[in-house]
Motif scaffolding. Structure first.
Motif, PDB file in Angstrom:
ATOM      1  N   LYS A  58      -0.711   4.297   1.431  1.00  0.00           N
ATOM      2  CA  LYS A  58      -0.559   5.153   0.035  1.00  0.00           C
ATOM      3  C   LYS A  58      -0.277   4.510  -0.701  1.00  0.00           C
ATOM      4  CE  LYS A  58       0.777   9.484   1.457  1.00  0.00           C
ATOM      5  NZ  LYS A  58       0.548  11.407   2.280  1.00  0.00           N
ATOM      6  N   HIS A  59       1.743   4.537  -0.905  1.00  0.00           N
ATOM      7  CA  HIS A  59       2.644   4.514  -1.206  1.00  0.00           C
ATOM      8  C   HIS A  59       3.300   2.795  -0.830  1.00  0.00           C
ATOM      9  CE1 HIS A  59       2.822   8.412  -2.275  1.00  0.00           C
ATOM     10  NE2 HIS A  59       2.764   8.692  -1.349  1.00  0.00           N
ATOM     11  N   LYS A  60       2.080   1.490  -0.198  1.00  0.00           N
ATOM     12  CA  LYS A  60       2.789   0.039  -0.866  1.00  0.00           C
ATOM     13  C   LYS A  60       1.532  -0.687  -1.778  1.00  0.00           C
ATOM     14  CE  LYS A  60       4.204  -0.382   3.657  1.00  0.00           C
ATOM     15  NZ  LYS A  60       4.295  -1.258   5.064  1.00  0.00           N
ATOM     16  N   THR A  61       1.764  -1.274  -2.920  1.00  0.00           N
ATOM     17  CA  THR A  61       1.671  -2.237  -3.467  1.00  0.00           C
ATOM     18  C   THR A  61       0.280  -2.988  -3.136  1.00  0.00           C
ATOM     19  OG1 THR A  61       3.572  -2.350  -4.850  1.00  0.00           O
ATOM     20  CG2 THR A  61       2.278  -3.649  -5.653  1.00  0.00           C
ATOM     21  N   GLN A  62      -0.382  -3.068  -4.205  1.00  0.00           N
ATOM     22  CA  GLN A  62      -1.971  -3.590  -3.928  1.00  0.00           C
ATOM     23  C   GLN A  62      -1.712  -5.050  -4.725  1.00  0.00           C
ATOM     24  OE1 GLN A  62      -3.765  -4.445  -1.790  1.00  0.00           O
ATOM     25  NE2 GLN A  62      -5.165  -6.365  -3.171  1.00  0.00           N
ATOM     26  N   VAL A  63      -1.423  -4.392  -6.196  1.00  0.00           N
ATOM     27  CA  VAL A  63      -0.821  -5.626  -7.435  1.00  0.00           C
ATOM     28  C   VAL A  63       0.300  -4.803  -8.356  1.00  0.00           C
ATOM     29  CG1 VAL A  63      -1.651  -7.743  -9.286  1.00  0.00           C
ATOM     30  CG2 VAL A  63      -2.435  -7.185  -6.914  1.00  0.00           C
ATOM     31  N   PHE A  64      -0.113  -4.234  -8.774  1.00  0.00           N
ATOM     32  CA  PHE A  64       0.927  -3.690  -9.857  1.00  0.00           C
ATOM     33  C   PHE A  64       1.669  -2.435  -8.662  1.00  0.00           C
ATOM     34  CE2 PHE A  64      -3.028  -4.771 -11.801  1.00  0.00           C
ATOM     35  CZ  PHE A  64      -2.562  -5.389 -12.399  1.00  0.00           C
ATOM     36  N   LEU A  65       2.799  -2.983  -8.691  1.00  0.00           N
ATOM     37  CA  LEU A  65       3.823  -2.335  -8.355  1.00  0.00           C
ATOM     38  C   LEU A  65       4.402  -0.143  -8.473  1.00  0.00           C
ATOM     39  CD1 LEU A  65       4.832  -5.273  -7.974  1.00  0.00           C
ATOM     40  CD2 LEU A  65       7.047  -4.727  -7.764  1.00  0.00           C
ATOM     41  N   SER A  66       4.692   0.462  -7.898  1.00  0.00           N
ATOM     42  CA  SER A  66       4.415   1.622  -7.741  1.00  0.00           C
ATOM     43  C   SER A  66       3.325   1.817  -8.638  1.00  0.00           C
ATOM     44  CB  SER A  66       6.135   2.132  -8.098  1.00  0.00           C
ATOM     45  OG  SER A  66       5.939   1.729  -7.077  1.00  0.00           O
ATOM     46  N   PRO A  67       2.645   1.606  -9.131  1.00  0.00           N
ATOM     47  CA  PRO A  67       1.628   2.507  -9.968  1.00  0.00           C
ATOM     48  C   PRO A  67       1.893   4.213 -10.578  1.00  0.00           C
ATOM     49  CG  PRO A  67      -0.245   1.925  -8.722  1.00  0.00           C
ATOM     50  CD  PRO A  67       1.246   1.385  -8.415  1.00  0.00           C
ATOM     51  N   LEU A  68       1.554   3.938 -11.809  1.00  0.00           N
ATOM     52  CA  LEU A  68       1.761   5.641 -12.384  1.00  0.00           C
ATOM     53  C   LEU A  68       0.333   6.167 -12.711  1.00  0.00           C
ATOM     54  CD1 LEU A  68       5.021   5.609 -14.548  1.00  0.00           C
ATOM     55  CD2 LEU A  68       4.779   6.676 -12.151  1.00  0.00           C
TER      56      LEU A  68
END
Length: 351
Positions: A58-68
């Motif tokens: 749940k806290h790992k990137t898919q494409v966009f890093l650490s999205p807010l």
């Protein structure tokens, strides 16, 4: 008759000759007593969902890093979407949904923090052979349950390690690169169906691309919305697949395959390699590379920092330090990397 045996009897009546029935599983590396309630594939699914590595997704990137933003995909939501697509396809084709779901839920357990930038960093600094598919298998075989592994069935393990395609062929020419089961191969197709749709959706939401930028052939063939594209791809795979030489051959129609390939190329050129995404990619690689070098020079701190993984003593005694560092970094979430990097490298002012 146990609940499990009754369920297996229902599988015998429902699952087609091309699917894998739980009662016919090749078994586990370490034999276990049969569960009276769940089939072996249902057990595998549950073991994956309840493991530590699954929660970290749940806290790992898919494409966009650490999205807010609250609506961007993470590695966990990607995994859930793959599982749902795989189950839908298997249900329609009378295959084993539980097997496909277990493979889908476990397919990215070994994915690095910061998505493919983390994977690229470990390829460069640890081993050119590193890839998240094999790391996912290592997670379920070696790293989970304090180093004892989850002891999954051979079918699920095979599907996990053979799910990935990267930017390679969607359907590889070498049959050995495809999962041995139809359900495992379906997860490979479900993976690309999911990420083509949700990565495009997130890219439009972020403003990296606009709806008007999407190639016309993709809109015309696949549809103009996430729901339309997913539905079109799933239906095409179901109705284009054929029984050939006594086995089920999964395939897209030529028109669908062409449109999907065009969309994937568009995403690589305009999203994954776009200036905003690439800039963060470079930063993430730097963080991971510096943390790797730090622990290589301070191996004594590894055990202290890895207390959360609770590995048994034998793991540290029998594993090379480079491999331990790789396992540690690959297990990290995006926010853990940022916090650890700040703790190690950023000076703390005195109060």
């Amino acid at each position: 008759m146990t609940i499990r045996e009754d369920f297996e009897k229902r599988e015998d009546a429902f699952i087609s000759p091309y699917g894998v029935k739980a009662s016919a599983s090749a078994g586990r590396r370490e034999p276990e007593p049969a569960c009276p309630v769940r089939t072996v594939f249902q057990q595998d699914r549950d073991r994956i969902v309840f493991c530590n590595a699954f929660r970290r997704l749940k806290h790992k990137t898919q494409v966009f890093l650490s999205p807010l933003g609250d609506h961007y995909r993470t590695r966990l939501t990607h995994t859930l979407e793959v599982a749902e697509v795989a189950r839908t396809i298997c249900r329609a084709m009378r295959l084993n949904e539980d097997l496909a779901e277990a493979v889908a839920l476990g397919h990215d357990l070994g994915h690095t923090p910061f998505g493919h930038s983390g994977e690229t960093a470990l390829k460069e600094i640890f081993s050119a052979e590193f890839n998240h598919s094999e790391q996912s298998l290592r997670v379920v075989d070696v790293l989970e349950r304090n180093g004892r592994g989850l002891n999954l069935t051979r079918e699920v393990r095979d599907g996990i390690v053979k799910h990935s395609k990267g930017f390679g062929d969607i359907i590889p020419a070498d049959p050995g690169k495809m999962a041995a089961t139809v359900e495992g191969r379906i997860v490979r197709f479900a993976d690309i169906i999911a990420y083509l749709n949700h990565d495009l959706d997130d890219a439009v939401r972020s403003g990296v691309v606009r709806q008007s930028h999407i190639p016309e052939i993709c809109v015309k063939t696949l549809g103009g919305t996430h729901a339309q594209r997913a539905t079109t791809m799933i239906r095409d795979l179901i109705f284009s697949s054929r029984v050939m030489d006594d086995h089920l051959e999964l395939a897209f129609s030529d028109e669908m395959f062409s449109a999907m390939s065009e969309l994937r190329q568009f995403l690589y050129e305009n999203v994954y390699r776009s200036a905003p995404v690439h800039a963060e990619f470079i930063k993430a690689k730097k963080l991971i590379s510096e943390l790797y070098a730090y622990f290589l020079n301070h191996p004594d701190q590894l055990r202290e920092k890895m207390t959360g993984l609770e590995m048994e003593e034998g793991y540290f005694e029998s594993t090379q330090v480079e491999r331990i560092i790789c396992d540690y970094i690959a297990s990290m979430t995006d926010r853990y990397v940022l916090r650890l990097y700040n703790e190690i490298f950023i000076p703390t002012p005195l109060v």
